[in-house]
Design a protein around this motif. Structure first.
Motif, PDB file in Angstrom:
ATOM      1  N   PRO A 190      -5.940  10.599 -10.931  1.00 13.36           N
ATOM      2  CA  PRO A 190      -6.312  10.059  -9.613  1.00 13.36           C
ATOM      3  C   PRO A 190      -5.782   8.666  -9.300  1.00 13.36           C
ATOM      4  O   PRO A 190      -6.065   8.135  -8.230  1.00 13.36           O
ATOM      5  CB  PRO A 190      -7.842  10.042  -9.681  1.00 13.36           C
ATOM      6  CG  PRO A 190      -8.146   9.828 -11.122  1.00 13.36           C
ATOM      7  CD  PRO A 190      -7.077  10.559 -11.886  1.00 13.36           C
ATOM      8  N   GLY A 191      -5.012   8.054 -10.208  1.00  7.66           N
ATOM      9  CA  GLY A 191      -4.568   6.682  -9.997  1.00  7.66           C
ATOM     10  C   GLY A 191      -3.927   6.398  -8.646  1.00  7.66           C
ATOM     11  O   GLY A 191      -4.267   5.400  -7.986  1.00  7.66           O
ATOM     12  N   PRO A 192      -2.993   7.240  -8.166  1.00  6.47           N
ATOM     13  CA  PRO A 192      -2.379   6.963  -6.862  1.00  6.47           C
ATOM     14  C   PRO A 192      -3.371   6.953  -5.710  1.00  6.47           C
ATOM     15  O   PRO A 192      -3.232   6.158  -4.777  1.00  6.47           O
ATOM     16  CB  PRO A 192      -1.362   8.112  -6.704  1.00  6.47           C
ATOM     17  CG  PRO A 192      -1.034   8.508  -8.097  1.00  6.47           C
ATOM     18  CD  PRO A 192      -2.303   8.343  -8.869  1.00  6.47           C
ATOM     19  N   VAL A 193      -4.389   7.819  -5.767  1.00  2.00           N
ATOM     20  CA  VAL A 193      -5.395   7.834  -4.704  1.00  2.00           C
ATOM     21  C   VAL A 193      -6.166   6.519  -4.695  1.00  2.00           C
ATOM     22  O   VAL A 193      -6.389   5.914  -3.640  1.00  2.00           O
ATOM     23  CB  VAL A 193      -6.362   9.020  -4.880  1.00  2.00           C
ATOM     24  CG1 VAL A 193      -7.445   8.988  -3.810  1.00  2.00           C
ATOM     25  CG2 VAL A 193      -5.606  10.351  -4.837  1.00  2.00           C
ATOM     26  N   VAL A 194      -6.567   6.046  -5.872  1.00  2.00           N
ATOM     27  CA  VAL A 194      -7.291   4.782  -5.980  1.00  2.00           C
ATOM     28  C   VAL A 194      -6.447   3.637  -5.436  1.00  2.00           C
ATOM     29  O   VAL A 194      -6.914   2.786  -4.667  1.00  2.00           O
ATOM     30  CB  VAL A 194      -7.677   4.521  -7.451  1.00  2.00           C
ATOM     31  CG1 VAL A 194      -8.313   3.142  -7.616  1.00  2.00           C
ATOM     32  CG2 VAL A 194      -8.619   5.602  -7.957  1.00  2.00           C
ATOM     33  N   LEU A 195      -5.173   3.618  -5.803  1.00  2.00           N
ATOM     34  CA  LEU A 195      -4.285   2.522  -5.402  1.00  2.00           C
ATOM     35  C   LEU A 195      -3.979   2.574  -3.910  1.00  2.00           C
ATOM     36  O   LEU A 195      -3.960   1.534  -3.229  1.00  2.00           O
ATOM     37  CB  LEU A 195      -2.999   2.601  -6.215  1.00  2.00           C
ATOM     38  CG  LEU A 195      -2.172   1.325  -6.333  1.00  2.00           C
ATOM     39  CD1 LEU A 195      -2.988   0.176  -6.898  1.00  2.00           C
ATOM     40  CD2 LEU A 195      -0.951   1.581  -7.206  1.00  2.00           C
ATOM     41  N   ALA A 196      -3.734   3.768  -3.375  1.00  2.00           N
ATOM     42  CA  ALA A 196      -3.446   3.898  -1.947  1.00  2.00           C
ATOM     43  C   ALA A 196      -4.663   3.513  -1.111  1.00  2.00           C
ATOM     44  O   ALA A 196      -4.532   2.884  -0.050  1.00  2.00           O
ATOM     45  CB  ALA A 196      -3.003   5.328  -1.628  1.00  2.00           C
ATOM     46  N   ARG A 197      -5.850   3.866  -1.568  1.00  2.00           N
ATOM     47  CA  ARG A 197      -7.073   3.490  -0.850  1.00  2.00           C
ATOM     48  C   ARG A 197      -7.256   1.982  -0.845  1.00  2.00           C
ATOM     49  O   ARG A 197      -7.674   1.389   0.157  1.00  2.00           O
ATOM     50  CB  ARG A 197      -8.279   4.167  -1.495  1.00  2.00           C
ATOM     51  CG  ARG A 197      -9.625   3.801  -0.866  1.00  2.00           C
ATOM     52  CD  ARG A 197     -10.747   4.550  -1.557  1.00  2.00           C
ATOM     53  NE  ARG A 197     -12.049   4.224  -0.991  1.00  2.00           N
ATOM     54  CZ  ARG A 197     -12.846   3.257  -1.457  1.00  2.00           C
ATOM     55  NH1 ARG A 197     -12.451   2.520  -2.489  1.00  2.00           N
ATOM     56  NH2 ARG A 197     -14.021   3.024  -0.897  1.00  2.00           N
ATOM     57  N   ALA A 198      -6.934   1.330  -1.949  1.00  2.00           N
ATOM     58  CA  ALA A 198      -7.141  -0.107  -2.068  1.00  2.00           C
ATOM     59  C   ALA A 198      -6.136  -0.922  -1.265  1.00  2.00           C
ATOM     60  O   ALA A 198      -6.423  -2.061  -0.889  1.00  2.00           O
ATOM     61  CB  ALA A 198      -7.075  -0.521  -3.536  1.00  2.00           C
ATOM     62  N   THR A 199      -4.956  -0.363  -0.982  1.00  2.00           N
ATOM     63  CA  THR A 199      -3.894  -1.139  -0.341  1.00  2.00           C
ATOM     64  C   THR A 199      -3.550  -0.685   1.074  1.00  2.00           C
ATOM     65  O   THR A 199      -2.887  -1.420   1.808  1.00  2.00           O
ATOM     66  CB  THR A 199      -2.603  -1.075  -1.178  1.00  2.00           C
ATOM     67  OG1 THR A 199      -2.192   0.299  -1.305  1.00  2.00           O
ATOM     68  CG2 THR A 199      -2.821  -1.659  -2.568  1.00  2.00           C
ATOM     69  N   GLY A 200      -3.942   0.540   1.448  1.00  2.00           N
ATOM     70  CA  GLY A 200      -3.550   1.066   2.750  1.00  2.00           C
ATOM     71  C   GLY A 200      -2.125   1.573   2.793  1.00  2.00           C
ATOM     72  O   GLY A 200      -1.605   1.884   3.869  1.00  2.00           O
ATOM     73  N   ILE A 201      -1.480   1.695   1.633  1.00  2.00           N
ATOM     74  CA  ILE A 201      -0.095   2.172   1.557  1.00  2.00           C
ATOM     75  C   ILE A 201      -0.107   3.652   1.196  1.00  2.00           C
ATOM     76  O   ILE A 201      -0.830   4.072   0.280  1.00  2.00           O
ATOM     77  CB  ILE A 201       0.699   1.346   0.536  1.00  2.00           C
ATOM     78  CG1 ILE A 201       0.837  -0.090   1.054  1.00  2.00           C
ATOM     79  CG2 ILE A 201       2.069   1.953   0.252  1.00  2.00           C
ATOM     80  CD1 ILE A 201       1.361  -1.069   0.041  1.00  2.00           C
ATOM     81  N   PRO A 202       0.665   4.490   1.890  1.00  2.00           N
ATOM     82  CA  PRO A 202       0.566   5.938   1.686  1.00  2.00           C
ATOM     83  C   PRO A 202       1.162   6.399   0.369  1.00  2.00           C
ATOM     84  O   PRO A 202       2.015   5.738  -0.228  1.00  2.00           O
ATOM     85  CB  PRO A 202       1.353   6.515   2.867  1.00  2.00           C
ATOM     86  CG  PRO A 202       2.354   5.453   3.188  1.00  2.00           C
ATOM     87  CD  PRO A 202       1.653   4.144   2.936  1.00  2.00           C
ATOM     88  N   MET A 203       0.720   7.563  -0.063  1.00  2.00           N
ATOM     89  CA  MET A 203       1.286   8.231  -1.231  1.00  2.00           C
ATOM     90  C   MET A 203       2.401   9.180  -0.785  1.00  2.00           C
ATOM     91  O   MET A 203       2.449   9.609   0.367  1.00  2.00           O
ATOM     92  CB  MET A 203       0.222   9.050  -1.947  1.00  2.00           C
ATOM     93  CG  MET A 203      -0.985   8.296  -2.418  1.00  2.00           C
ATOM     94  SD  MET A 203      -2.136   9.354  -3.362  1.00  2.00           S
ATOM     95  CE  MET A 203      -2.702  10.496  -2.073  1.00  2.00           C
TER      96      MET A 203
END
Length: 286
Positions: free
Chosen positions: A191-204
């Motif tokens: 789930p790392g990309p989901v956590v990071l995208a949520r925290a930054t607003g940058i899409p996956m």
């Protein structure tokens, strides 16, 4: 080094923008993420370093020799075979338009890391790499192809690495996860990309590179070493935005969407790699 300060809510605040909960171990989203920039100039980002976090663990003399040997052997394999490959690229609707588009949170399967290393070389993409011996030699090879290593893995240093990846995204760089690494299970997304995208607003976004002819290693991920002059097809997914206010059920849905996208691009690439060189999938300059 920025000294952390304890907040009354039971968390540690690192600078004024990053907060990690002791209970959840999750990155908290920025309050004002804004849009993401698809054409960040190199003059607006921080200087490039070969590594973005703490110093590597100490190794014995024998391990240092093995690291030197494996690093140079791996580099030469990719450097010699890569130029002979016939690459084509295919994009879903609303995919990032070019490899240079940034910042993006990319994910891909560990098995295609060698062709990806050559095709995506010299783009200063930030990649997470574990502190293990295997992670060290792989990170050293990737640095020789212009990637920047951020230390950490799912099992050790995960929060530290996610903070490092977040910092790189905020500076305008693209980050990438070998999403079933470092030890599997194969083809199961973390789930790392989901956590990071949520925290930054940058899409996956995700991609896969299929190779028509390859040596398959007897490893957990069945890694591919492309045979010289093989055809290779990269398929890139559409962008997957993650809302900053996504709750647990929404994050689970987005994690499932990430898994589905990874499976979809792999199936497409494997089904069409034999068509590379046709009008539908022209060979690109790599």
């Amino acid at each position: 080094m920025i000294a952390p300060t304890r907040s009354p809510a039971g968390s540690v605040n690192i600078s004024s923008r990053v907060s990690i909960s002791f209970r959840s171990g999750r990155l908290q989203p920025l309050r004002n993420t804004g849009g993401y920039n698809t054409g960040v100039s190199a003059t607006t980002t921080s200087p490039v370093s070969s590594e973005t976090s703490t110093q590597p663990r100490p190794y014995t003399l024998w391990q240092r020799f093995l690291l030197w040997l494996i690093t140079w052997a791996g580099f030469l394999v990719v450097q010699l075979i890569g130029p002979t490959l016939r690459f084509s690229a295919s994009y879903e609707d609303d995919a990032p338009p070019t490899l240079e588009t940034r910042p993006i949170v990319y994910a891909f399967w560990h098995s295609c890391i060698l062709p990806a290393m050559y095709l995506w070389r010299n783009l200063q993409i930030r990649v997470m790499s574990s502190d293990s011996f295997d992670g060290e030699w792989m990170g050293r090879i990737m640095r020789k192809f212009g990637f920047v290593k951020v230390r950490g893995s799912k099992s050790r240093g995960a929060v530290r690495a996610l903070l490092g990846m977040r910092r790189e995204l905020e500076q305008g760089w693209t980050v990438a996860f070998t999403i079933d690494g470092p030890r599997g299970p194969r083809y199961v997304a973390k789930p790392g990309p989901v956590v990071l995208a949520r925290a930054t607003g940058i899409p996956m976004a995700v991609f896969h590179i299929a190779v028509e002819r390859a040596w398959i290693l007897n490893t957990w991920d069945r890694s591919m070493i492309p045979k010289p002059f093989s055809r290779a097809l990269m398929r890139v997914s559409s962008k997957i935005p993650v809302p900053a206010d996504a709750d647990d059920s929404e994050k689970e849905r987005l994690h499932a969407e990430l898994q589905a996208a990874l499976e979809r691009v792999r199936e497409f690439a494997e089904a069409n790699v034999g068509k590379v060189g046709t009008a539908e999938f022209p060979v690109i300059r790599s």
